[in-house]
Design an enzyme around this catalytic site. Structure first.
Site, short mmCIF file in Angstrom:
data_model
loop_
_atom_site.label_atom_id
_atom_site.label_comp_id
_atom_site.label_asym_id
_atom_site.label_seq_id
_atom_site.Cartn_x
_atom_site.Cartn_y
_atom_site.Cartn_z
N CYS A 80 -19.66 31.78 32.64
CA CYS A 80 -19.87 30.44 33.19
C CYS A 80 -19.50 30.37 34.67
O CYS A 80 -19.73 29.35 35.31
CB CYS A 80 -19.10 29.41 32.39
SG CYS A 80 -19.53 29.48 30.64
N ARG A 187 -20.90 13.85 15.96
CA ARG A 187 -20.90 14.94 14.98
C ARG A 187 -19.73 15.92 15.20
O ARG A 187 -19.54 16.41 16.32
CB ARG A 187 -22.24 15.69 15.10
CG ARG A 187 -22.47 16.80 14.12
CD ARG A 187 -23.97 17.14 14.07
NE ARG A 187 -24.55 17.39 15.38
CZ ARG A 187 -24.55 18.58 15.99
NH1 ARG A 187 -24.01 19.61 15.39
NH2 ARG A 187 -25.10 18.72 17.18
N CYS A 198 -18.21 18.14 23.92
CA CYS A 198 -18.75 19.44 24.33
C CYS A 198 -19.86 19.25 25.36
O CYS A 198 -20.67 18.34 25.25
CB CYS A 198 -19.36 20.17 23.13
SG CYS A 198 -18.26 20.32 21.71
#
Ligand SMILES: [Zn+2]
Lengths: 380, 144
Positions: A80, A187, A198
């Site tokens: 990343c 979720r 996220c």
């Protein structure tokens, strides 16, 4: 030795781009950065391209797309931190005196490479027992809650803030604000993290044009922003289990950048940090020394990290709101810093911004704290 | 071609990190530096403490305590969800990522005592069962 200046930036809209690919997105960002810099593209002497999953010679495909093949170009991969590493490599080429004008590009068409949870490389022993990146951060979140009494609602507020910032960023993946309740009801991914904790699977690219002192003088570009530091470290190998609620790697990388830039954390006016998950932003800003350990969740609650707050964090919307096209992320952070420091950030402009910091941290390898960490300091 | 029982006997899913002994119990493998004593998981070529290259391969203790954990609800197809993933601190001074089994997710607590268990962990490309490790509540300490 010369200092390095960013004279032009560009980035695509971040989000899902089903009809495009990484080279096409990279080319759009690069052309915008060239136009923004006002430089003749023939003056560009070299290029670096950061990406993770786009396959061989993606950077060359970008240059071919814009008619600029024929330059020395290196593709760089640092998970990343790949895009941030491209910026650093470009700055090193200039500081070394090899080039006066270098392009740094970061790109990723992640929707065609990944669905669901990102995992470490399959060769890694932790991948073999079921490690996912969300699970690793979820474990850190649980431990942080245990040690510092952070509430689940405080953690959700990080996502709420970054989605709010993203709502005023026309290039962000998400443009709609969310509530704490929506985060808590989203979720479940890895307890205690839900899907709104996220960063999303995002396609996008960003680019920047970097120049030396003498080239800046020749161009007389009044909108240039100085890259005062660009540091990179890999994590050390643990010789004993260490805290997972503090980031020595982030601290070390930041200290190197502060020293190079001749500043301290108290001089930073705003920061783009690697909020791949809500808990990650907490760990990062504390590791950077921008907030005391254990203090960030309450500071977010008080609005200190908002645009208009004491120390705005992720004004672009961050990875959580703007999106996280792995290779594109580190360059896009620099795009945001440059636009803020030039006063061109529109609705999300931070008043009086003079020193901005960008932090990336990526990758997971067994036994080391983090694979690749970068800190960039930009000064107007 | 018929695969006989002998050739399909269970084997470790990661022989470099996990050994199944003749008695059916398992051991995690790592290195210890003969120079400064630093322990490592997995096996390393050199010591990060003193950079010495005189390392011995060791078998770690089979008990430890849970540093932190998560109930994983989204993963790759190789790992059916949900499962509990944790970091387990071993007495030698290494922290091991492992799944936690043998109890309900709601009963998993930071600091709980755990022991290494040999459990089925997928199959080889030839279809033979593979043995891997999970940690379970230490017998007599957990609920079951
Ligand atoms: Zn040693």
């Amino acid at each position: 030795m010369t200092t390095v200046h960013v004279i032009g930036v560009g980035m695509t809209r971040f989000g899902k781009h089903p009809d495009r690919d990484a080279a096409d997105l990279g080319a759009e960002a690069l052309l915008e950065a060239i136009a923004d810099s006002g430089i003749d593209p023939r003056a560009i002497e070299g290029a670096y391209c950061g990406h993770v999953f786009q396959g061989m010679v993606t950077g060359q495909r970008i240059l071919a797309q814009v008619g600029m093949a024929g330059l020395p170009l290196s593709n760089v991969e640092n998970a990343c931190s790949s895009g941030a590493t491209a910026i650093r490599e470009a700055s090193l080429a200039i500081r070394a005196g090899e080039h006066d004008v270098v392009a740094a590009i970061g790109t990723e068409h992640l929707t065609t490479r990944f669905t669901g949870a990102l995992t470490p490389d399959p060769s890694d022993p932790e991948a073999a027992v079921g490690a996912t990146m969300p699970a690793v951060y979820a474990m850190r979140a649980r431990r942080y809650m245990e040690e510092f009494g952070m509430t689940r609602e405080q953690l959700a507020l990080v996502a709420v803030k970054n989605r709010r910032h993203a709502a005023s960023n026309p290039l962000a993946h998400f443009r709609k604000e969310i509530t704490v309740e929506e985060v808590l009801e989203s979720r479940p991914i890895a307890d205690p993290l839900n899907v709104f904790d996220c960063s999303p699977v995002t396609d996008g690219a960003a680019a920047a044009i970097l120049v030396s002192d003498r080239m800046l003088k020749r161009l007389g570009n009044g909108r240039a922003v100085r890259l005062a530091a660009s540091s990179l470290f890999t994590g050390s190998v643990d010789t004993e289990p260490t805290s997972m609620t503090f980031e020595p790697l982030t601290r070390k990388t930041a200290e190197a950048a502060y020293e190079r830039a001749g500043i301290g954390p108290e001089d930073v006016g705003f920061a783009e940090v690697h909020d791949c998950f809500t808990i990650a932003e907490v760990l990062r800003v504390e590791g950077l020394g921008l907030f005391g350990q254990g203090e960030y969740p309450a500071a977010v609650e008080r609005g200190e990290a908002d645009i208009g707050g004491r120390l705005p964090i992720n004004p672009s919307g961050g990875l959580l709101g703007k999106g996280h096209p792995l290779g594109g992320t580190g360059v896009a952070q620099v795009v945001e810093l440059v636009r803020q420091l030039r006063g061109e950030a529109g609705e999300r402009q931070i008043e009086g911004a003079r020193v901005g910091l960008a932090h990336c941290r990526g990758g997971k390898a067994v036994g080391i704290e983090g694979a690749a960490c970068t800190v960039q300091v930009l000064v107007r | 071609m018929t695969v006989t029982d002998q050739t399909s006997a269970p084997i470790s899913f990661r022989p470099r990190e996990f050994e199944v002994l003749a008695d059916g119990t398992g051991r995690l493998l790592g290195s210890r530096c003969r120079g400064c004593g630093a322990p490592f998981f997995p096996v390393r070529a050199a010591c990060s403490g003193c950079l010495g290259t005189d390392l011995e391969t060791i078998r770690f203790s089979t008990t430890g305590t849970l540093y932190t954990f998560s109930v994983v609800r989204q993963s790759t197809p190789a790992f059916p969800v949900p499962y509990v993933l944790g970091y387990v601190d071993l007495p030698e001074g290494v922290r091991i990522m492992s799944q936690i089994s043998g109890c309900e997710p709601d009963d998993v607590k930071i600091g709980m005592d755990l022991e290494l268990a040999v459990e089925e962990f997928g199959t080889s490309p030839e279809g033979a069962p593979l043995l891997g490790y999970r940690f379970r509540p230490l017998a007599g300490r957990g609920d079951r």
